[in-house]
Enzyme design. Structure first.
Site, PDB file in Angstrom:
ATOM      1  CD  GLU B 277      -3.197   0.586   2.137  1.00  0.00           C
ATOM      2  OE1 GLU B 277      -3.262  -0.559   2.638  1.00  0.00           O
ATOM      3  OE2 GLU B 277      -3.991   1.482   2.432  1.00  0.00           O
ATOM      4  CD  GLU B 280      -2.798   1.246  -4.370  1.00  0.00           C
ATOM      5  OE1 GLU B 280      -2.802   0.441  -3.415  1.00  0.00           O
ATOM      6  OE2 GLU B 280      -3.814   1.577  -4.994  1.00  0.00           O
ATOM      7  CB  CYS B 302      -7.509  -2.973   6.028  1.00  0.00           C
ATOM      8  SG  CYS B 302      -5.904  -2.447   5.501  1.00  0.00           S
ATOM      9  CB  SER B 322      -5.428   1.067  -1.267  1.00  0.00           C
ATOM     10  OG  SER B 322      -4.573  -0.030  -1.453  1.00  0.00           O
ATOM     11  CE  LYS B 361     -10.998  -8.308   7.871  1.00  0.00           C
ATOM     12  NZ  LYS B 361     -10.167  -7.700   6.825  1.00  0.00           N
ATOM     13  CD  GLU B 364     -12.121  -8.981   2.986  1.00  0.00           C
ATOM     14  OE1 GLU B 364     -11.993  -9.455   4.135  1.00  0.00           O
ATOM     15  OE2 GLU B 364     -11.335  -8.143   2.513  1.00  0.00           O
ATOM     16  CD  GLU B 369     -14.535  -8.860  -5.709  1.00  0.00           C
ATOM     17  OE1 GLU B 369     -15.369  -9.620  -6.246  1.00  0.00           O
ATOM     18  OE2 GLU B 369     -14.858  -7.863  -5.038  1.00  0.00           O
ATOM     19  CB  CYS B 518     -10.037  -4.314  14.082  1.00  0.00           C
ATOM     20  SG  CYS B 518      -9.560  -3.693  12.484  1.00  0.00           S
TER      21      CYS B 518
END
Lengths: 168, 598
Positions: B277, B280, B302, B322, B361, B364, B369, B518
């Protein structure tokens, strides 16, 4: 606050589109007023006749509210209907006085002659059939209301003549 | 100060204090149900009523403020009777199958009944129809719901998403999306904050435990587990410890005792995320300064709750994200390639389990993808709460476990990775690396903490100037880098509106979907400690400060990963395995090709 771009649902008929535009104007009028949601919904139902979910979504988007909040209000108040309503609203009072003087019989009779369940709308969209919990005219029991008109001491015999008034 | 009398005791408290707080400060505990400090303070359940002399009705002590000369009784016969009746009314339509309920003994309703001494069910209500709405991340059972409205407040007021609200009225009331739409079909971010505040078993994470037990029982699978940073500072609470207790060593031992073949650390992948990251980010800055096309500010990616939120709410702004996958997805992709090669095992025989403080999650890992070579990167996600349940079910005495260490090589991490679990942490970790890559010097903040970014405010910002950069970064000389950090989706909305209007002054933004990050994610232990966020935050800072290496790019196992396998950051292999793309959804999923919902 920037100009709010009004985005209408696709596939509206010309008549529906016209109603949506009226509702958009109502929303603009009440936009900055505290607690405006109920007022807007009330007026929107007057314009549109009922509150389908697509219309609720339109109002939610215009007010930057969530659909679940708008639908929460619509489903809470019995005043609002999410199904198409008849041209007239017929309410049989089932408050205590009307109940004991034959209100329930009126309900049963109407269900038969109109061929409609409570809360439903006749096939010809003439009447939406509901009950009321005391309209405050106990001395005139049993009563029915059609739109804003109150009919007193109604009997099954009298009903046909009353309904006939609303034939058109 | 205001003087009043509670239960005959004269006390004095600051103006604006509620009766409940005043009582609590003086050792009097008033029973309560819906009240949650700083979150839900609206007096909807009325269990906390007290008698105030001169007042006609009983007062809800969680909202009634103290007044001079007030005389309060918290346990008069009238009050006790009212509470019992209220309680009996609340349970009158509750599905009372406590023996078959996962919240039994951790159910606030059950505990309240015991406190109030209720022994009978006086009222027979019309039971809620059982309506199970099982989404990929969250399961909602309306027959258990007691309409306390905590979830409504957290979804509407705290997160500003407003997916669930009370629908209908009376016994027909249900807390759900409009038009009986299932959670999977609406703009739910799957953040799971509703599951944390639910006092009963009406809202919980969708079960991942069975899948994990099955994998552990399957001899042909190599079951690899990884745990997120926030888990280690919260899991001990499930075994009676104070919030923020750091239990990394016991956590590792417990996972081994459960039978996982490899016990790895999401932190390792967090270090990797920073390198990817950070690279990037520098690429985008460079492109922007050299007049090329670059979307700034760049925003972290994230937090899957945040990702789903932006896809629904700001579908036109996805290019700001990102392209990095979240750390555990990067981990999964590498576990089934890099690590599979190392241990000479077929990728399809590796089963990756993530232990996460997060419910989103679970959504996710089901994204199309998030797979490589036809295999999902991660096979199952369990929350911190679910892991604790598994530990209990397996009969492992967590508190008496010896400490042990994560396995190598995917278990080694730097301090920068620990703070990933905390609002501001990803940004700080990224800045530690980016600043040093650019200048060759350490980030100029005491103890490497970017102090303006530490803490639990909704939106935080910081800026610093790049001076005397290394030769290859000369183009950055004198640039003032501006960053912002937010946690919770309400703050995200604020920063995204700014971007929409073209007014964002930032280069880099960190967003975490849950308020505090989190550490207080949707899968974390349900805590009644009002200081839980601060305590868990301190736990993670302690982990970071205790590490020998505190900068991601210095992680020797990340360096060797690039040497042995990936080549260089943002290289073609990285792009194939570690980066992703996003899906414009719209509030009503109107941008999805296959329309779901309204």
């Amino acid at each position: 606050m920037g100009e709010k771009i009004v985005k209408y649902p696709d596939s509206l008929t010309e008549e529906e589109r016209h109603k949506y535009e009226q509702i958009a104007n109502i929303i603009d009028l009440y936009r900055d007023k505290e607690g405006n949601l109920i007022q807007i919904l009330h007026l929107a139902q007057q314009v549109y006749g009922y509150m389908p979910i697509e219309l609720q979504r339109f109002i939610a988007e215009q007010l930057d509210k969530s659909l679940s909040e708008v639908s929460g209000v619509v489903t809470f108040y019995s005043f609002f209907s999410t199904k198409p309503r008849g041209k007239h609203t017929l309410r049989v009072c089932l408050g205590t006085a009307c109940y004991v003087r034959g209100g329930k019989k009126l309900v049963e009779h109407l269900q038969k002659v109109l061929n409609v369940e409570l809360g439903g709308t006749t096939e010809d969209r003439r009447f939406t059939f509901e009950v009321a919990r005391c309209i405050g005219a106990c001395g005139l029991a049993p009563t029915i209301m059609i739109d804003d008109e109150v009919y007193k001491q109604v009997t099954i015999q009298k009903l046909d003549a009353i309904l006939a008034k609303y034939a058109n | 100060m205001v003087n009043l009398t509670i239960n005959g005791k004269k006390i004095s408290v600051p103006e604006g204090t509620t009766i409940m707080e005043a009582a609590s400060k003086n050792g009097i505990q008033i029973p309560r149900l819906c009240y949650l400090p700083n979150i839900h303070e609206v007096g909807s359940c009325r269990i906390c009523v007290v008698e105030v002399e001169g007042a006609k009705t009983l007062q809800a002590s969680c909202i009634a403020k103290v007044a001079e000369g007030m005389v309060v009784t918290t346990n008069s016969p009238r009050v006790r009777k009212a509470r019992k009746i209220l309680y009996q009314l609340i349970i009158s339509d509750h599905a009372k199958d406590c023996l078959g309920c996962a919240r039994s003994q951790s159910c606030e309703l059950q505990q309240l009944g015991k406190t109030l001494g209720v022994e009978s069910q006086y009222f027979e209500g019309k039971p809620q129809k059982q309506h199970l709405d099982k989404s990929l991340a969250i399961t909602k059972d309306s027959s258990k719901c007691i309409l306390c409205r905590r979830c409504v407040t957290i979804c509407n007021e705290i997160q500003g998403v407003g997916v669930i609200n009370p629908q209908n009225r009376g016994f027909a009331t249900v807390i759900e999306p409009a038009a009986e739409l299932p959670l999977d079909s609406v703009n739910c971010s799957m953040c799971g904050q509703c599951t944390v505040v639910c006092p009963v078993n009406a809202l919980k994470e969708t079960d991942g435990i069975e899948q994990v037990w099955d994998a552990l029982g399957n001899k042909s699978k190599r079951v690899v587990v990884l745990t997120a940073p926030a888990v280690r500072v919260a899991i001990a609470e499930e075994f009676g410890c104070e919030a923020g207790t750091v239990a990394t060593g016991k956590l590792v031992s417990a996972l081994r005792a459960l039978g996982f073949d490899d016990v790895f650390d999401t932190n390792w992948a967090a270090d990797l995320t920073i390198v990817e990251e950070g690279t990037e980010f520098l690429g985008r800055i460079k492109a922007a300064l050299k007049g090329g096309k670059a979307v700034l500010p760049m925003i972290t990616s994230c937090s899957p709750g945040w990702i789903k939120y932006i896809e629904h709410t700001f579908p036109a702004q996805l290019a700001h994200l990102s392209t990095c996958k979240s750390p555990h997805m990067m981990f999964g992709a590498l576990a089934k390639s890099y690590y599979a090669e190392k241990i000479n095992t077929a990728p399809e025989d590796i089963f990756v389990v993530s232990v996460m403080p997060c419910t989103a999650k679970k959504f996710e890992i089901n994204r199309p993808e998030m797979q490589n070579g036809g295999l999902p990167n991660v096979d199952a996600v369990i929350t911190t709460r679910e892991l604790a349940a598994m530990i209990n079910e397996a009969g492992i005495d967590f508190m008496n476990l010896e400490d042990s260490e994560f396995d190598a090589p995917l278990g080694f991490s730097t301090g920068a990775a620990d703070i990933f679990g905390l609002t501001g942490g990803v940004m700080e970790a990224a800045l530690r690396t980016v600043y040093e890559l650019v200048t060759g010097r350490e980030l100029p903040f005491p103890n490497l903490h970017v102090s303006p970014l530490i803490g639990l405010d909704m939106v935080k910002e910081a800026s610093f100037k790049i001076e005397n950069p290394l030769e290859e970064y000369k183009f950055l000389d004198g640039l003032e880098i501006r960053v912002a950090v937010t946690s919770g989706l309400k703050g995200a909305k604020q920063l995204l509106r700014q971007i929409e209007e073209g007014l964002s002054p930032y280069h880099f933004i960190e967003v975490m979907g849950c308020p505090g990050g989190c550490i207080t994610g949707g899968g974390q232990p349900r805590s009644t400690d009002p200081d839980v966020r601060v305590k868990r935050m301190k736990g993670l800072l302690k982990e970071d400060e205790g590490k020998r290496i505190r900068k991601s790019h210095e992680n020797p196992f990340i360096i060797s990963l690039y040497e042995e396998f990936l080549g260089h950051p943002n290289g073609s292999k990285s792009h194939e395995l570690l980066h992703t793309h996003y899906t414009p959804r719209g509030i009503y999923n109107e941008y999805l090709t296959k329309t779901v919902g309204v």
